[in-house]
Design an enzyme around this catalytic site. Structure first.
Site, short mmCIF file in Angstrom:
data_model
loop_
_atom_site.label_atom_id
_atom_site.label_comp_id
_atom_site.label_asym_id
_atom_site.label_seq_id
_atom_site.Cartn_x
_atom_site.Cartn_y
_atom_site.Cartn_z
N TYR A 123 0.85 -1.20 0.00
CA TYR A 123 0.00 0.00 0.00
C TYR A 123 0.88 1.25 0.00
CZ TYR A 123 -3.04 3.71 1.78
OH TYR A 123 -3.71 4.90 1.95
N TRP A 148 -4.52 8.02 9.21
CA TRP A 148 -5.53 7.46 10.12
C TRP A 148 -6.88 8.15 9.90
CZ3 TRP A 148 -3.36 6.02 15.61
CH2 TRP A 148 -2.14 5.36 15.48
N1 LIG Z 1 -8.13 5.64 5.27
C1 LIG Z 1 -6.97 6.04 5.81
O1 LIG Z 1 -6.69 5.77 6.99
C2 LIG Z 1 -6.00 6.85 5.00
C3 LIG Z 1 -4.77 7.21 5.57
C4 LIG Z 1 -3.89 7.98 4.82
C5 LIG Z 1 -4.21 8.36 3.52
N2 LIG Z 1 -5.40 7.98 3.00
C6 LIG Z 1 -5.70 8.36 1.61
O2 LIG Z 1 -6.80 9.28 1.64
C7 LIG Z 1 -7.60 9.10 0.47
C8 LIG Z 1 -9.05 8.91 0.87
O3 LIG Z 1 -9.15 7.80 1.75
P1 LIG Z 1 -10.54 7.33 2.36
O4 LIG Z 1 -10.30 6.97 3.78
O5 LIG Z 1 -11.62 8.28 1.99
O6 LIG Z 1 -10.71 5.95 1.53
P2 LIG Z 1 -12.04 5.14 1.19
O7 LIG Z 1 -13.13 5.48 2.14
O8 LIG Z 1 -11.59 3.72 1.03
O9 LIG Z 1 -12.43 5.75 -0.23
C9 LIG Z 1 -11.73 5.43 -1.39
C10 LIG Z 1 -12.75 5.33 -2.49
O10 LIG Z 1 -12.05 5.02 -3.71
C11 LIG Z 1 -12.87 4.08 -4.39
N3 LIG Z 1 -12.10 3.33 -5.38
C12 LIG Z 1 -11.37 2.20 -5.21
N4 LIG Z 1 -10.88 1.79 -6.38
C13 LIG Z 1 -11.33 2.67 -7.32
C14 LIG Z 1 -11.19 2.78 -8.71
N5 LIG Z 1 -10.48 1.88 -9.42
N6 LIG Z 1 -11.77 3.82 -9.34
C15 LIG Z 1 -12.50 4.73 -8.66
N7 LIG Z 1 -12.70 4.66 -7.34
C16 LIG Z 1 -12.10 3.65 -6.67
C17 LIG Z 1 -13.45 3.21 -3.32
O11 LIG Z 1 -14.58 2.52 -3.80
P3 LIG Z 1 -14.95 1.07 -3.21
O12 LIG Z 1 -15.28 1.29 -1.76
O13 LIG Z 1 -16.10 0.66 -4.05
O14 LIG Z 1 -13.74 0.22 -3.38
C18 LIG Z 1 -13.79 4.23 -2.25
O15 LIG Z 1 -15.09 4.76 -2.42
C19 LIG Z 1 -6.98 7.91 -0.28
O16 LIG Z 1 -6.11 8.40 -1.27
C20 LIG Z 1 -6.17 7.20 0.78
O17 LIG Z 1 -5.08 6.47 0.21
C21 LIG Z 1 -6.32 7.24 3.71
#
Ligand SMILES: NC(=O)c1ccc[n+]([C@@H]2O[C@H](COP(=O)([O-])OP(=O)(O)OC[C@H]3O[C@@H](n4cnc5c(N)ncnc54)[C@H](OP(=O)(O)O)[C@@H]3O)[C@@H](O)[C@H]2O)c1
Length: 285
Positions: A123, A148
């Site tokens: 990741y 987080w």
């Molecule tokens: N969550 C954390 O703790 C965390 C920490 C640091 C950085 N980030 C970054 O912050 C950003 C937002 O995170 P978040 O927590 O909002 O994540 P999230 O809730 O998992 O949202 C990500 C979204 O992207 C969608 N997705 C996955 N594959 C895709 C594709 N091929 N095309 C279009 N959409 C797609 C997912 O859909 P599905 O649900 O249908 O798969 C989901 O709706 C991301 O870039 C993540 O890497 C997150």
């Protein structure tokens, strides 16, 4: 400003739609735009002609990335490259969301934007690759590393803890990983404030303070008034498939030095999240 949001069905994507509410927003969830489809990404940016694309779509299941590495690389690296290339063609700026997991956590202090990355997991490596591809492809980028992430819409650690606590009455949580919980209702407006500065570059944006996952679970149970037998464990005993940094606190150095307002302390925002979850549905909280 015309804004296109990818991953609009996710935690952050949902709150970005609110934060950019005064703008002309096109919010596309995965069913409307799969970022791994290059032609679809180019067409979306061409058709909506945004000034800014906020790319919140990602494959965020850290452990699943270890067993599905091609999906991690395809979504987090290539998908981000397609978005950056489409922005270059369409003369749009871009926000790319990245992660504290681009660091190995061995520094034992908060990381600034000037520290070298060294991800431990697939990741983290795929998110780092996304950063590199965006930097090379599009000068008008904002790379926003956060950590987080928690929002009222979607799955996250706090929601899982509250569910497990209620179901089982006893939970064991790792106490040797430290980071900064960050809340989408704070992060999304901070991204908007950043995206109108035209000061392109790399930024760390997290809520204030830091804690361990154990501390966060304990605070969540306190705030929600849930009685749980909570015990501390360590990363080795827990045995998750993906390695994680022990100390991945992000110093919001560039935001501070350029005068962007700090995000609130994590505990105050945790309280707000739990209030929002409770208001939405007691079963969720
Ligand atoms: N969550 C954390 O703790 C965390 C920490 C640091 C950085 N980030 C970054 O912050 C950003 C937002 O995170 P978040 O927590 O909002 O994540 P999230 O809730 O998992 O949202 C990500 C979204 O992207 C969608 N997705 C996955 N594959 C895709 C594709 N091929 N095309 C279009 N959409 C797609 C997912 O859909 P599905 O649900 O249908 O798969 C989901 O709706 C991301 O870039 C993540 O890497 C997150």
């Amino acid at each position: 400003m015309r804004v296109l949001i990818t991953g609009a069905g996710g935690q952050l994507g949902h709150d970005l739609v609110d934060a950019f509410g005064g703008d002309q927003v096109t919010a596309l969830d995965r069913s409307q735009l799969d970022v791994t489809e290059e032609a679809a990404v180019v067409a979306a940016v061409r058709d909506h002609a945004p000034d800014l694309v906020v790319h919140a779509a990602a494959f965020t299941k850290v452990d699943a990335c270890e067993s599905e590495p091609d999906t991690a690389w395809r979504v987090n690296a290539l998908g981000s490259w397609w978005v950056a290339r489409a922005c270059a063609l369409g003369d749009a700026a871009m926000v790319y969301l990245s992660s504290d997991y681009v660091f190995d956590g061995r520094a034992g202090r908060a990381y600034t934007e000037y520290d070298a990355t060294s991800p431990l997991s697939i990741y983290g490596r795929s998110k780092e690759a996304g950063e590199q591809l965006v930097r090379r492809t599009l000068p008008r980028h904002y790379i926003v590393r956060t950590s987080w992430v928690h929002g009222a819409h979607g799955g996250n650690f706090v929601r899982t803890m509250l569910r497990l606590g209620r179901e089982r009455g006893a939970v064991s949580v790792v106490d040797d990983q430290t980071g900064s919980p960050t809340f989408t209702f704070d992060l999304a407006p901070a991204i908007r404030r950043l995206a109108v500065t035209a000061r392109h570059g790399t930024y760390h944006l997290t809520n204030g303070g830091h804690c361990t996952w154990f501390d966060l679970a304990q605070a969540a149970f306190e705030e929600a008034g849930v009685q749980v037998d909570l015990t501390a464990t360590d990363t080795a005993s827990f045995g998750a498939p993906a390695p994680r940094p022990a100390y991945s606190v992000l110093d919001n150095l560039t935001a501070r030095l350029t005068g962007l307002p700090p995000l609130p302390p994590w505990r105050a925002s945790l309280r707000r999240l739990i209030a929002e979850l409770g208001a939405a549905s007691p079963a969720n909280a």
